[in-house]
Design a protein around this motif. Structure first.
Motif, short mmCIF file in Angstrom:
data_model
loop_
_atom_site.label_atom_id
_atom_site.label_comp_id
_atom_site.label_asym_id
_atom_site.label_seq_id
_atom_site.Cartn_x
_atom_site.Cartn_y
_atom_site.Cartn_z
N UNK A 76 -13.58 4.70 0.26
CA UNK A 76 -12.85 5.22 -1.43
C UNK A 76 -11.86 6.08 -0.41
N UNK A 77 -11.76 6.51 0.34
CA UNK A 77 -10.79 7.72 0.72
C UNK A 77 -9.45 6.20 1.80
N UNK A 78 -10.26 5.63 2.42
CA UNK A 78 -9.74 4.80 2.97
C UNK A 78 -8.65 3.86 2.04
N UNK A 79 -9.71 3.56 1.09
CA UNK A 79 -8.90 2.05 -0.02
C UNK A 79 -7.90 2.82 -0.66
N UNK A 80 -8.18 4.76 -1.11
CA UNK A 80 -6.77 4.86 -1.59
C UNK A 80 -5.40 4.58 -0.64
N UNK A 81 -5.61 4.99 0.54
CA UNK A 81 -4.79 5.09 1.76
C UNK A 81 -3.75 3.82 1.17
N UNK A 82 -4.54 3.35 1.42
CA UNK A 82 -4.32 1.32 1.88
C UNK A 82 -4.05 0.77 0.50
N UNK A 83 -4.07 1.75 -0.79
CA UNK A 83 -3.22 1.69 -1.85
C UNK A 83 -1.62 1.39 -2.05
N UNK A 84 -1.30 3.25 -1.90
CA UNK A 84 -0.10 3.89 -1.01
C UNK A 84 0.79 2.71 -0.06
N UNK A 85 0.20 2.66 0.80
CA UNK A 85 0.42 1.32 1.55
C UNK A 85 1.12 0.32 1.08
N UNK A 86 0.49 -0.42 0.12
CA UNK A 86 0.36 -1.65 -0.49
C UNK A 86 1.69 -1.54 -1.34
N UNK A 87 2.00 -0.71 -1.57
CA UNK A 87 2.34 0.00 -2.94
C UNK A 87 3.75 -0.16 -2.47
N UNK A 88 4.29 0.77 -0.71
CA UNK A 88 5.38 0.81 -0.02
C UNK A 88 5.70 -0.38 0.83
N UNK A 89 4.77 -1.32 0.85
CA UNK A 89 5.42 -2.77 1.42
C UNK A 89 5.70 -3.61 0.10
N UNK A 90 5.35 -3.90 -0.92
CA UNK A 90 5.80 -4.56 -2.10
C UNK A 90 7.17 -4.33 -2.20
N UNK A 91 7.18 -2.68 -2.71
CA UNK A 91 8.40 -2.25 -3.09
C UNK A 91 9.51 -2.73 -1.88
#
Length: 319
Positions: A76-91
């Motif tokens: 869960x901790x890793x997944x939340x951080x990866x969602x942040x990374x995904x958001x930055x890459x998408x932008x």
């Protein structure tokens, strides 16, 4: 040969026959009913076995449950951080792709917008994008419907929010080198925030290899698969500035959770990375090192690729 159904009482008896200590059988049965015998026992017993179907002396069901819970919390901790990374890459991708195709807002559907070395990937992603648009423009409760009905086109910065991480990885991979370099430059800001002495280039090939493994770990977390023992299918590329800090050299294996974890500092802010780092440390201390006694908790850290006693390093400052 079929695997016969086992009642909860039979499951408990199997565990006891394997010398697992089950102090509270009724509580354990309720836990197995809600969690699934296969998921917890078959998935997390291995570190506690001295041979097949025989547990190390003194092993309790609570230890296996604690390992399962630790694995779940880390995911869960890793997944939340990866969602942040995904958001930055998408932008970043949406901005630079849109900038490169100002006169053609729907260039993402044009094969000429991509690197022709990846013809199969191009065909796949254009088909997938058509499906996403078709599926969403029929229902008046989303931005795709709104743009398709109120405007003449659907820009990439709207569509990008409907892509999964695998689609995003493919789009970055097949984009022209110029766009890849621009995205890598954006990500370099995150590297500098986490490592103020960084002044080098973040090469697109290295960036893509990191994203590929982060995507694998993301899917593992999203589908609640086992984190310990997991290895990505391919090594991430050697990035001296990051890896040398952690005593990882070019000859080392870079497929584990630890190397994927440290690569996230290239895609998330220092605040986001500090939160990830410090939360993992807390989970290790609170769950692994407080509730697992039959085996050395460092053995579990090793299966994730983390150094011995990593949890005792000082926490990173959080804003």
């Amino acid at each position: 040969m079929q695997k016969p159904f086992k009642t909860l009482d039979e499951q408990i008896e199997i565990l006891k026959n394997r010398h697992l200590l089950v102090p509270d059988e009724e509580k354990t049965k309720k836990y197995l009913l809600s969690t699934n015998y296969y998921n917890i026992i078959n998935g997390y017993s291995k570190p506690f076995l001295k041979q097949k179907n025989l547990y190390l002396d003194g092993t309790t069901f609570d230890e296996i449950k604690s390992l399962y819970f630790f694995d779940k919390e880390c995911k869960q901790t890793l997944f939340n951080a990866i969602l942040d990374a995904e958001h930055h890459l998408k932008s970043s991708f949406a901005y630079h792709f849109g900038e490169a195709h100002k006169d053609n807002p729907e260039a993402y559907l044009d094969v000429n917008a991509y690197n022709h070395e990846y013809s199969l990937d191009i065909a796949y992603i254009i088909t997938k994008l058509h499906r996403i648009i078709s599926a969403n423009k029929r229902y008046p409760n989303n931005s795709i419907y709104h743009y398709c009905n109120d405007y003449d086109n659907l820009p990439i910065w709207i569509l990008v929010d409907y892509l999964d991480f695998g689609d995003l990885y493919t789009l970055i991979k097949i984009s022209p080198v110029k766009i890849q370099n621009e995205i890598a430059r954006d990500m370099s800001d995150f590297i500098r925030k986490n490592n103020p002495t960084f002044h080098n280039n973040f090469q697109p090939a290295i960036m893509l290899s990191f994203i590929k493994n982060i995507h694998e770990v993301r899917n593992l977390c999203a589908h609640n698969k086992r984190l310990i023992y997991f290895k990505c299918r391919s090594d991430s590329m050697y990035f001296p500035f990051i890896h040398d800090q952690y005593h990882i050299n070019a000859e080392d294996n870079r497929k584990n959770i630890y190397t994927t974890f440290i690569s996230l500092q290239c895609f998330i802010s220092n605040t986001e990375y500090s939160k990830l780092n410090n939360t993992l440390r807390k989970r290790m201390k609170k769950i692994l090192f407080n509730h697992i006694h039959t085996i050395n908790p460092n053995d579990i850290l090793g299966k994730l690729g983390f150094p011995t006693n990593w949890q005792e390093l000082p926490p990173l400052p959080q804003e």
